[in-house]
Write a protein that holds these residues in place. Sequence first.
Motif, PDB file in Angstrom:
ATOM      1  N   UNK A 131      36.379 -21.565   6.883  1.00 17.98           N
ATOM      2  CA  UNK A 131      36.272 -20.302   5.884  1.00 17.98           C
ATOM      3  C   UNK A 131      35.398 -19.340   5.972  1.00 17.98           C
ATOM      4  N   UNK A 132      34.885 -19.242   7.141  1.00 16.53           N
ATOM      5  CA  UNK A 132      33.737 -18.506   7.235  1.00 16.53           C
ATOM      6  C   UNK A 132      34.200 -16.974   7.894  1.00 16.53           C
ATOM      7  N   UNK A 133      33.870 -15.901   7.133  1.00 14.65           N
ATOM      8  CA  UNK A 133      34.417 -14.659   7.399  1.00 14.65           C
ATOM      9  C   UNK A 133      33.163 -13.867   8.213  1.00 14.65           C
ATOM     10  N   UNK A 331      34.034 -11.457   3.156  1.00 15.88           N
ATOM     11  CA  UNK A 331      33.868 -12.680   2.194  1.00 15.88           C
ATOM     12  C   UNK A 331      34.602 -12.204   0.624  1.00 15.88           C
ATOM     13  N   UNK A 332      34.773 -12.990   0.152  1.00 15.85           N
ATOM     14  CA  UNK A 332      35.511 -12.800  -1.114  1.00 15.85           C
ATOM     15  C   UNK A 332      36.636 -12.168  -1.287  1.00 15.85           C
ATOM     16  N   UNK A 379      43.254  -6.321  -5.099  1.00 18.39           N
ATOM     17  CA  UNK A 379      44.256  -7.603  -5.079  1.00 18.39           C
ATOM     18  C   UNK A 379      43.890  -8.634  -4.176  1.00 18.39           C
ATOM     19  N   UNK A 380      43.389  -8.283  -3.033  1.00 20.34           N
ATOM     20  CA  UNK A 380      42.764  -9.168  -1.909  1.00 20.34           C
ATOM     21  C   UNK A 380      41.636  -9.956  -2.644  1.00 20.34           C
ATOM     22  N   UNK A 389      38.478 -19.435  -4.327  1.00 20.36           N
ATOM     23  CA  UNK A 389      37.284 -18.974  -3.543  1.00 20.36           C
ATOM     24  C   UNK A 389      37.004 -19.499  -2.295  1.00 20.36           C
ATOM     25  N   UNK A 390      38.092 -19.677  -1.582  1.00 21.01           N
ATOM     26  CA  UNK A 390      37.964 -19.960  -0.343  1.00 21.01           C
ATOM     27  C   UNK A 390      38.795 -19.270   0.743  1.00 21.01           C
TER      28      UNK A 390
END
Length: 522
Positions: A131-133, A331-332, A379-380, A389-390
């Motif tokens: 889950x690392x962007x 992220x987020x 929205x994203x 939150x992942x």
Amino acid sequence: MQRELTLQVSPEIAANSEALHIATAQHSGIPLSEIKHIEILRRSIDSRQRNIKINLKVLVFVNEDFEDIPISLPSYPEVSQQESILIVGAGPAGLFAALRCIELGKKPIVLERGKDVKARRRDLKALNLQHIVNEDSNYCFGEGGAGTYSDGKLYTRSKKRGDVMRILKLLVGFGATKEILIDAHPHIGTNKLPKIIEDIRNQIIASGGEIHFNTRVTDILVKSNEIHGIQTATGDLLHCRKLILATGHSARDIFELLYTKGIYIEAKPFALGVRAEHPQSLIDKIQYKCDDRGDYLPPSAYSIVKQVHGRGMYSFCMCPGGIIAPCATSPQEVVTNGWSPSKRDQSTANSGIVVELRPEDFKAFGDSPLAGMYFQKEIEQRAWLKAGKTQAVPAQRMVDFTQKKVSSTLPTTSYKPGVSSVELGEVFPTFITKILRDGFVAFGNTMRGYFTNEAILHAPESRTSSPVRIPRDSFTLEHVQIKGLYPCGEGAGYAGGIISAAIDGEKCAERCVESMGTFSSI
């Protein structure tokens, strides 16, 4: 002698050369012994009736031998010492602009914020599993752009924009199968497209062009409304008088940069919704009207559109035998998209199901041309919050969604980071939720069996196209305000897929070279 014919045959006959020869002889009256070869020119599936047929356009060689002449690439000259054109973005628009610059005798210098196709894979793995962007290397950014690891669909309705066949033949020259020249809905596949992109890069470099990865543009240098160069994140300055801006539909930092610098941009309508996943066997049953599609039919696709409460709601980027991928660029936030491997052999089918949006929908974000982008982004981010939150995605069974019920169970879907059971009405504004809920019921009335709790909705499908247009002159393709700036491809609002982006890249390169006073139709 050669004769061009159209005929309709069963899938079994279309898949068997000997049987196709016999059927062609019967259809045309040409003696079977005189048919030396049949070259298929076009192929499509007619599944409107229970008895499915394959439509073929063929070239029959009658008492004449066939010579399979390979499709060759243009003769790309050596341009290392020629005048340069700067290209920002190594997606299809940027890469095909670079190739066309070389054909026309100019040196392309391509700057790409992301990594090359092989290095991108590590970041995609980290995104899916950890889950690392990586904001510069993901499904949207990197060599080949969003299409490289997002299916490789080559179908376009933009026939008037340019020479589609030329782009397809170039792709074949760089390693794609000739099947893409034949099929009504050509497709390369995510597993095969990276090698083709790599070969395009090697050709650009071999001809004296340059490609610089891990090079993010942070400033565009303008003097007296003329392009003078760019600045990168490392502080390097690169001067130029011609800049093709082909940064893709997710380069929000570029949109914000243009707006901050007073370079004219405008809000553009786009579409947003969910990505729906069904068992592929169910879609086959609906579309082919049979329990088992057998060995001779490909996994079925579908295309559907409805007017719901005065808005268009439609399928987008349908992926038979495919998977759903995480396409966040920061992220987020959570973003979905879909892709299929070349064989389309996964057990699930997915499609974006989206609602058309209009500029008035974004008024809560002010009159800024970035209002649509902020609407999309909110929205994203809400989806990210609701799902934990992942990079897990908010999900809900289709019927449950229409009944406002949180799904008590969710099956394992093709979305690798995982799903979280959420009432999707909490993700979208009320008007989008209502259209989607009523629209899925309407879809089920058209495609019997489509409206089912076997289908899982993943939210959001939000990167359908750019929320911003960078206006340009309709003939010169130069920005309406800044001389030497050529907005190009999906990010500028002038394309909607690999083929249309590649066509636009070529057109921008041609107009750019023409403006330099040395254009020739090589």
